[in-house]
Scaffold this motif. Structure first.
Motif, PDB file in Angstrom:
ATOM      1  N   GLY A 137      63.984  79.034  15.205  1.00 33.39           N
ATOM      2  CA  GLY A 137      62.633  79.629  16.281  1.00 33.39           C
ATOM      3  C   GLY A 137      62.466  78.654  16.937  1.00 33.39           C
ATOM      4  O   GLY A 137      62.772  77.664  17.152  1.00 33.39           O
ATOM      5  N   VAL A 138      63.440  79.350  18.376  1.00 29.69           N
ATOM      6  CA  VAL A 138      63.003  78.072  19.397  1.00 29.69           C
ATOM      7  C   VAL A 138      61.474  78.538  20.733  1.00 29.69           C
ATOM      8  O   VAL A 138      61.124  80.114  21.066  1.00 29.69           O
ATOM      9  N   ASN A 139      61.092  77.372  20.686  1.00 34.51           N
ATOM     10  CA  ASN A 139      59.612  77.851  21.675  1.00 34.51           C
ATOM     11  C   ASN A 139      60.164  77.270  23.349  1.00 34.51           C
ATOM     12  O   ASN A 139      60.742  76.182  23.444  1.00 34.51           O
ATOM     13  N   VAL A 140      60.293  78.282  23.954  1.00 35.26           N
ATOM     14  CA  VAL A 140      60.812  78.301  25.507  1.00 35.26           C
ATOM     15  C   VAL A 140      59.658  77.244  26.126  1.00 35.26           C
ATOM     16  O   VAL A 140      58.339  77.586  25.843  1.00 35.26           O
ATOM     17  N   LEU A 141      60.047  76.114  26.908  1.00 32.23           N
ATOM     18  CA  LEU A 141      59.802  75.259  27.514  1.00 32.23           C
ATOM     19  C   LEU A 141      59.644  75.823  29.115  1.00 32.23           C
ATOM     20  O   LEU A 141      60.364  76.922  29.756  1.00 32.23           O
ATOM     21  N   PRO A 142      57.826  76.242  28.831  1.00 26.48           N
ATOM     22  CA  PRO A 142      57.446  77.233  30.710  1.00 26.48           C
ATOM     23  C   PRO A 142      58.244  76.897  32.025  1.00 26.48           C
ATOM     24  O   PRO A 142      58.223  75.424  31.878  1.00 26.48           O
ATOM     25  N   GLY A 143      58.560  77.132  32.707  1.00 27.22           N
ATOM     26  CA  GLY A 143      59.747  77.403  34.228  1.00 27.22           C
ATOM     27  C   GLY A 143      60.456  77.183  33.827  1.00 27.22           C
ATOM     28  O   GLY A 143      61.234  77.040  32.879  1.00 27.22           O
ATOM     29  N   VAL A 144      61.494  77.742  34.852  1.00 29.46           N
ATOM     30  CA  VAL A 144      62.622  77.964  35.088  1.00 29.46           C
ATOM     31  C   VAL A 144      63.508  76.226  35.622  1.00 29.46           C
ATOM     32  O   VAL A 144      62.962  75.676  36.840  1.00 29.46           O
ATOM     33  N   PRO A 145      64.910  75.622  34.953  1.00 30.85           N
ATOM     34  CA  PRO A 145      64.363  73.986  34.854  1.00 30.85           C
ATOM     35  C   PRO A 145      65.264  73.818  35.546  1.00 30.85           C
ATOM     36  O   PRO A 145      66.554  75.334  36.417  1.00 30.85           O
ATOM     37  N   ARG A 146      65.683  73.006  36.744  1.00 30.91           N
ATOM     38  CA  ARG A 146      67.200  73.169  37.303  1.00 30.91           C
ATOM     39  C   ARG A 146      67.014  71.400  36.824  1.00 30.91           C
ATOM     40  O   ARG A 146      66.651  70.559  36.229  1.00 30.91           O
ATOM     41  N   VAL A 147      68.510  71.327  37.461  1.00 32.61           N
ATOM     42  CA  VAL A 147      69.452  69.498  36.689  1.00 32.61           C
ATOM     43  C   VAL A 147      68.556  68.997  38.147  1.00 32.61           C
ATOM     44  O   VAL A 147      69.070  69.189  38.908  1.00 32.61           O
ATOM     45  N   VAL A 148      67.864  68.016  37.732  1.00 32.47           N
ATOM     46  CA  VAL A 148      68.024  66.971  38.352  1.00 32.47           C
ATOM     47  C   VAL A 148      68.953  65.368  37.660  1.00 32.47           C
ATOM     48  O   VAL A 148      69.523  65.560  36.241  1.00 32.47           O
ATOM     49  N   GLY A 149      69.576  64.610  38.702  1.00 34.02           N
ATOM     50  CA  GLY A 149      69.754  63.257  38.111  1.00 34.02           C
ATOM     51  C   GLY A 149      68.073  62.165  38.224  1.00 34.02           C
ATOM     52  O   GLY A 149      67.707  61.698  39.144  1.00 34.02           O
ATOM     53  N   VAL A 150      68.253  61.267  37.175  1.00 31.68           N
ATOM     54  CA  VAL A 150      67.492  60.602  36.637  1.00 31.68           C
ATOM     55  C   VAL A 150      68.186  58.897  36.715  1.00 31.68           C
ATOM     56  O   VAL A 150      69.125  58.954  35.937  1.00 31.68           O
ATOM     57  N   ARG A 151      67.535  57.834  37.194  1.00 29.22           N
ATOM     58  CA  ARG A 151      67.955  56.426  36.705  1.00 29.22           C
ATOM     59  C   ARG A 151      66.848  55.601  36.196  1.00 29.22           C
ATOM     60  O   ARG A 151      65.092  56.287  37.813  1.00 29.22           O
ATOM     61  N   ARG A 152      66.518  55.171  36.034  1.00 35.06           N
ATOM     62  CA  ARG A 152      65.867  53.858  36.493  1.00 35.06           C
ATOM     63  C   ARG A 152      65.141  53.074  37.049  1.00 35.06           C
ATOM     64  O   ARG A 152      66.751  52.490  37.244  1.00 35.06           O
ATOM     65  N   THR A 153      64.406  52.764  37.757  1.00 32.40           N
ATOM     66  CA  THR A 153      64.564  51.307  38.480  1.00 32.40           C
ATOM     67  C   THR A 153      64.751  50.478  38.415  1.00 32.40           C
ATOM     68  O   THR A 153      63.935  50.103  37.378  1.00 32.40           O
ATOM     69  N   ALA A 154      65.782  48.598  39.178  1.00 36.41           N
ATOM     70  CA  ALA A 154      66.174  48.362  38.342  1.00 36.41           C
ATOM     71  C   ALA A 154      64.989  46.959  38.556  1.00 36.41           C
ATOM     72  O   ALA A 154      64.531  46.886  39.576  1.00 36.41           O
ATOM     73  N   ALA A 155      64.803  46.392  37.780  1.00 38.48           N
ATOM     74  CA  ALA A 155      63.915  45.045  37.457  1.00 38.48           C
ATOM     75  C   ALA A 155      64.426  43.691  38.474  1.00 38.48           C
ATOM     76  O   ALA A 155      63.943  43.651  39.391  1.00 38.48           O
ATOM     77  N   ARG A 156      65.538  43.862  38.521  1.00 38.80           N
ATOM     78  CA  ARG A 156      66.399  43.097  39.541  1.00 38.80           C
ATOM     79  C   ARG A 156      66.999  43.763  40.972  1.00 38.80           C
ATOM     80  O   ARG A 156      67.368  44.469  40.962  1.00 38.80           O
TER      81      ARG A 156
END
Length: 539
Positions: free
Chosen positions: A444-463
């Motif tokens: 069984g799958v529950n669809v996450l609402p909305g049409v997804p887009r691919v994005v790039g993410v990265r965590r901001t660095a402390a240094r």
């Protein structure tokens, strides 16, 4: 070693090392089956079984990790697999207590232990079912009937409601045969195929804790069809009374007392009381315990309810993938890439095969249609979708089926699906899965609402100046119709409240602050966010 001699078995139990659980499991199997075959004096047989209970519980739990963490098709659990060995031992233990009771009925040496024998038998027959829930496998025929027979024998002998000492019951340290029976019924009501290993362990423990607040009654007339009942002459668990024939073997299940108890526990959480002090265990937080109890409140404490969104029968094929990069490829039409300068873009595309299988991807003729081009390239990159059978659907999700072999899936995994006649791939949570005895996998799958887009993410660095690469993620835009705000779907363990994350959406980049985790799955974190530049700043 002579495993037919109780004295020899007792001596061996003292020498076992539970940390070497596989060797200990094998020794326990020889002890239990050796005594079962030899049928020694009932009191001596019982002494060995009782001495082995705690070690049995530990090593069986350790063995169960093999199939509880990553569900596998039935074929991999047979022919001496971990599930077969665990189930066989639980069945042998249940038969042992039944054998002792039968023998004592003739010899009369354990008159004061008859209620204990009845409770133990029901308890262990119930554990057989639990192992199939852990493995996400369909219950074989006859398992529920064995539980019902054990309970009916306790009722017929006037032993069902007699509480006996049980050190394995963490809260009450005691249990009756009826409470062991009710605990098994509660485990099935808890949607066991929709639980991961940790949650199912809590469910089984809590079922033992809350079972005394439930009752079974022969009076079924005048009650709503949605009230739960159990046919003790059948081969299934609780069902709405409206689906059961009115026979003398049908009992009405009443969990109203349990509903009151769950309300009281939730109220205690609001006062800061810990789960451990309420008998729920010291391995669960108040927030996770509250979420699980809320999901159990209706099935355990009230009655059967219709689906919020009724399912509609619908046949057809559906594209399906559980691979993180393949989901992104199916949405965007290309593999996720790091930002590169214009002068390096062609070189990167030419060498994209080096990021996959080390072989160059064949150039596809430009005259080929876009869909065929994408399918060919997806196959070359190993990013193609599987074809699953659509069984039915509702507003919020789908029930799907796959025959034969395919990619291995985990409970609460992020998956991508493309419904029939749809151009856009959607992302969904794998909410439950179960293997049928013939190897067919149903999910069984529950669809996450909305049409997804691919994005790039990265965590901001402390240094200052330190930069990590971008990682593939997905953004779900807000949906006024569904009353949902926008969300980010990040790689697992990325969410941390107030963490600043840089998001690259096409050529645009912005920093966002993570606010709240909306769903945490096996390979993703879905969370709410707000752009940093839109935050309300103090005057």
């Amino acid at each position: 070693m002579d495993y037919s001699q109780p004295a020899v078995c007792l001596a061996l139990l003292q020498k076992l090392h539970p940390t070497d659980f596989r060797a200990t499991h094998a020794s326990l199997g020889r002890i239990v089956n050796g005594l079962l075959e030899a049928s020694p004096a009932p009191n001596q047989h019982l002494e060995v079984l009782e001495a082995a209970r705690e070690t049995l519980a530990f090593v069986q739990g350790e063995m169960a990790h093999a199939y509880a963490i990553h569900p596998q098709p039935p074929a991999r659990n047979q022919e001496g697999g971990a599930l077969e060995r665990v189930v066989s031992l639980w069945k042998a233990v249940a038969r042992s207590y039944a054998r002792i009771a039968d023998a004592d009925a003739r010899e009369g040496t354990l008159e004061d232990q008859r209620a204990l024998l009845a409770q133990r038998r029901v308890f262990y027959e119930g554990l057989v079912l639990v192992e199939y829930y852990r493995a996400h496998l369909e219950l074989p025929q006859g398992l529920w009937r064995a539980v019902h027979v054990a309970y009916n024998d306790a009722v017929r002998n006037g032993l069902a409601q007699v509480r006996v000492t049980d050190p394995l019951n963490e809260v009450w340290r005691a249990q009756s045969a009826q409470e062991a029976y009710v605990a098994t019924l509660l485990a099935e009501l808890a949607n066991p195929y929709g639980r991961g290993e940790r949650e199912l362990n809590w469910v089984v423990r809590w079922a033992q804790r809350f079972a005394p607040y439930c009752t079974l009654d022969t009076g079924i007339e005048g009650h709503k069809p949605s009230t739960y009942g159990i046919d003790t002459d059948g081969d299934s668990g609780l069902r709405p009374l409206g689906l059961l024939a009115r026979t003398p073997t049908v009992l009405r299940f009443d969990g109203s007392g349990l509903a009151t108890q769950i309300q009281a526990v939730l109220a205690q959480f609001k006062r800061g009381v810990t789960p451990a002090s309420l008998g729920l265990g010291n391995d669960c937080s108040a927030s996770s315990s509250a979420r699980l109890l809320l999901s159990l409140y209706r099935p355990w404490g009230l009655a059967a309810s219709g689906r919020r969104f009724p399912r509609r029968q619908k046949a057809g094929a559906i594209d399906f993938t559980g691979d993180w990069l393949a989901i992104g490829y199916a949405i965007k039409g290309e593999l996720f890439q790091q930002p590169v300068g214009e002068q390096r873009a062609r070189a990167f595309r030419d060498d994209i095969s080096l990021l996959t299988f080390g072989e160059r991807v064949a150039t596809v003729d430009g005259s080929t249609s876009e869909s065929r081009r994408r399918e060919a390239q997806a196959a070359d990159l190993g990013m193609e979708c599987e074809r699953w059978e659509l069984m039915d659907q509702s507003v919020g999700g789908f029930r799907l089926r796959r025959s034969g072999n395919g990619a291995r899936l985990d409970h609460h995994q992020l998956v991508g699906i493309r419904p029939p006649d749809a151009d856009q791939l959607l992302i969904a949570d794998l909410s439950w899965l179960m293997y049928r005895t013939d190897g067919t996998l149903e999910v069984g799958v529950n669809v996450l609402p909305g049409v997804p887009r691919v994005v790039g993410v990265r965590r901001t660095a402390a240094r200052t100046g330190a930069r990590e690469p971008f990682h593939q993620a997905f953004v779900l835009p807000p949906s006024p119709a569904l009353k949902t705000a926008g969300a980010l779907v990040l790689p697992p363990a990325w969410f941390k409240k107030d963490r600043i994350v840089e998001v690259r959406d096409g050529e645009e980049r912005q920093q966002v602050r993570l606010l709240k985790v909306l769903m945490r799955g096996a390979n993703f974190d879905q969370c709410s966010f707000v752009p940093v530049e839109q935050e309300v700043r103090p005057a």
